[in-house]
Scaffold this active site. Structure first.
Site, PDB file in Angstrom:
ATOM      1  N   ARG A 203      46.764 -81.037 -40.794  1.00 33.94           N
ATOM      2  CA  ARG A 203      46.560 -79.758 -40.136  1.00 33.94           C
ATOM      3  C   ARG A 203      45.960 -80.009 -38.754  1.00 33.94           C
ATOM      4  O   ARG A 203      45.219 -80.974 -38.549  1.00 33.94           O
ATOM      5  CB  ARG A 203      45.623 -78.854 -40.961  1.00 33.94           C
ATOM      6  CG  ARG A 203      46.304 -78.182 -42.150  1.00 33.94           C
ATOM      7  CD  ARG A 203      47.311 -77.139 -41.675  1.00 33.94           C
ATOM      8  NE  ARG A 203      47.986 -76.452 -42.776  1.00 33.94           N
ATOM      9  CZ  ARG A 203      49.153 -76.814 -43.273  1.00 33.94           C
ATOM     10  NH1 ARG A 203      49.761 -77.888 -42.800  1.00 33.94           N
ATOM     11  NH2 ARG A 203      49.725 -76.127 -44.243  1.00 33.94           N
TER      12      ARG A 203
ATOM     13  N   HIS B  31      55.980 -79.089 -35.819  1.00 29.11           N
ATOM     14  CA  HIS B  31      55.692 -78.858 -37.236  1.00 29.11           C
ATOM     15  C   HIS B  31      56.970 -78.984 -38.071  1.00 29.11           C
ATOM     16  O   HIS B  31      57.326 -78.099 -38.857  1.00 29.11           O
ATOM     17  CB  HIS B  31      55.053 -77.484 -37.446  1.00 29.11           C
ATOM     18  CG  HIS B  31      54.195 -77.422 -38.677  1.00 29.11           C
ATOM     19  ND1 HIS B  31      53.025 -76.694 -38.732  1.00 29.11           N
ATOM     20  CD2 HIS B  31      54.323 -78.001 -39.911  1.00 29.11           C
ATOM     21  CE1 HIS B  31      52.483 -76.818 -39.938  1.00 29.11           C
ATOM     22  NE2 HIS B  31      53.253 -77.606 -40.669  1.00 29.11           N
TER      23      HIS B  31
END
Length: 309
Positions: free
Chosen positions: A224, A272
């Site tokens: 993350r 991502h």
């Protein structure tokens, strides 16, 4: 049985049609703001609004449409008395292992240098790889972290793994807890982060941690964005402690155009994509678990809300 689909998709039927095929007797409802309470039994969610849980009071379980559940756990009104079930793999771990292996091999085999030589029409062979010079450390030994560690170990890289508790993996030297973190970092040149985001792991990858890696380190963050202190990475790159960084996750996504990462030498950015949610496998897994719950059977992947994963 009523199933609520609460994830933004301009074509929600791509999901709901698959759910209907798996659970033909279910009523499937696409949630949207302003919808009156539906009395749904199950909710399939991705970054849902707080309003969802304000109005849906009869849910028996919540299924997260992804491996990362930090966005869901941030909601103050997330029900604490029903199972919250994360996605288990569903084709994600092999994608993550491919992504990490691609960048580890690229760095250790000088592929950027050979691409530059091609552009210059220059033929020059450099010394072969010494894998002993490229020890990899995987932060987090959950399902994805284990797959990444095993993949790199199978390519004969020295691999270390770190987690809160001990893990036994063939070909991987395991380290555990705060006491094992220093040893893990000192043995690591390529740091791969696959940790879940919790209060304990937020801002973990800071300047002090980066300084404890081996010289000319490589950082690959697929966990993350909030794990990494952005300014500390930029400083470590400027000082040469970190030679390069591969970043697939960010504190704000999309990454703002004025963020310094775009202009920092040594950083590779991807949007991502290291592991994408595969619809067919995801729906099959969740519907199998719904059938198990309907039959009164236990299911795997239930999140410990207190621990955050």
């Amino acid at each position: 049985m009523k199933i609520l689909f609460a994830a933004y998709d301009p074509q929600p039927e791509r999901w709901t049609d698959l759910i209907a095929a798996q659970l033909p007797d279910a009523e499937i409802i696409v949630w949207q703001a302003g919808l009156p309470p539906t009395g749904a039994d199950y909710a399939l969610v991705w970054q849902p609004s707080e309003a969802l849980f304000e109005q849906e009071r009869s849910l028996r379980a919540v299924f997260n449409l992804g491996a990362g559940i930090d966005g869901l756990l941030r909601l103050p009104n997330l029900p604490r008395d029903i199972p919250v079930v994360r996605l288990e793999d569903a084709g994600m771990s092999v994608q993550m292992a491919e992504y990490v292996a691609y960048h580890v091999v690229g760095a250790s085999r000088d592929m950027d240098l050979y691409r530059q030589q091609q552009a210059e029409q220059r033929w020059k062979i450099h010394r072969p790889i010494k894998r002993s010079e490229w020890p990899v450390g995987v932060l987090g030994l959950g399902h994805i972290g284990k797959r990444v560690a095993r993949t790199l170990a199978a390519l004969d890289y020295p691999v270390h793994g770190w987690a809160r508790s001990e893990h036994a993996l063939d070909g991987v030297q395991s380290h555990a807890g705060q006491a094992g973190l220093d040893t893990f970092l000192s043995a690591t040149r390529v740091l791969v982060n696959t940790l879940p985001l919790t209060d304990d792991t937020r801002d973990l990858i800071d300047y002090r941690l980066l300084s404890r890696l081996q010289p000319n380190a490589v950082v690959i963050n697929v966990g993350r964005g909030e794990h990494l202190v952005d300014d500390d990475l930029i400083r470590a790159l400027a000082e040469g402690q970190v030679a390069r960084a591969v970043l697939d996750v960010f504190r704000q996504e999309p990454l703002p155009a004025d963020h310094p990462f775009w202009r920092t030498p040594g950083i590779t950015i991807t949007p991502h994509i290291s592991a994408r949610t595969l619809r067919d496998a995801t729906v099959e897994q969740i519907c199998t678990k719904i059938r198990a719950l309907e039959a009164g059977a236990p299911v795997s992947g239930v999140v410990d809300v207190q621990r955050g994963y």
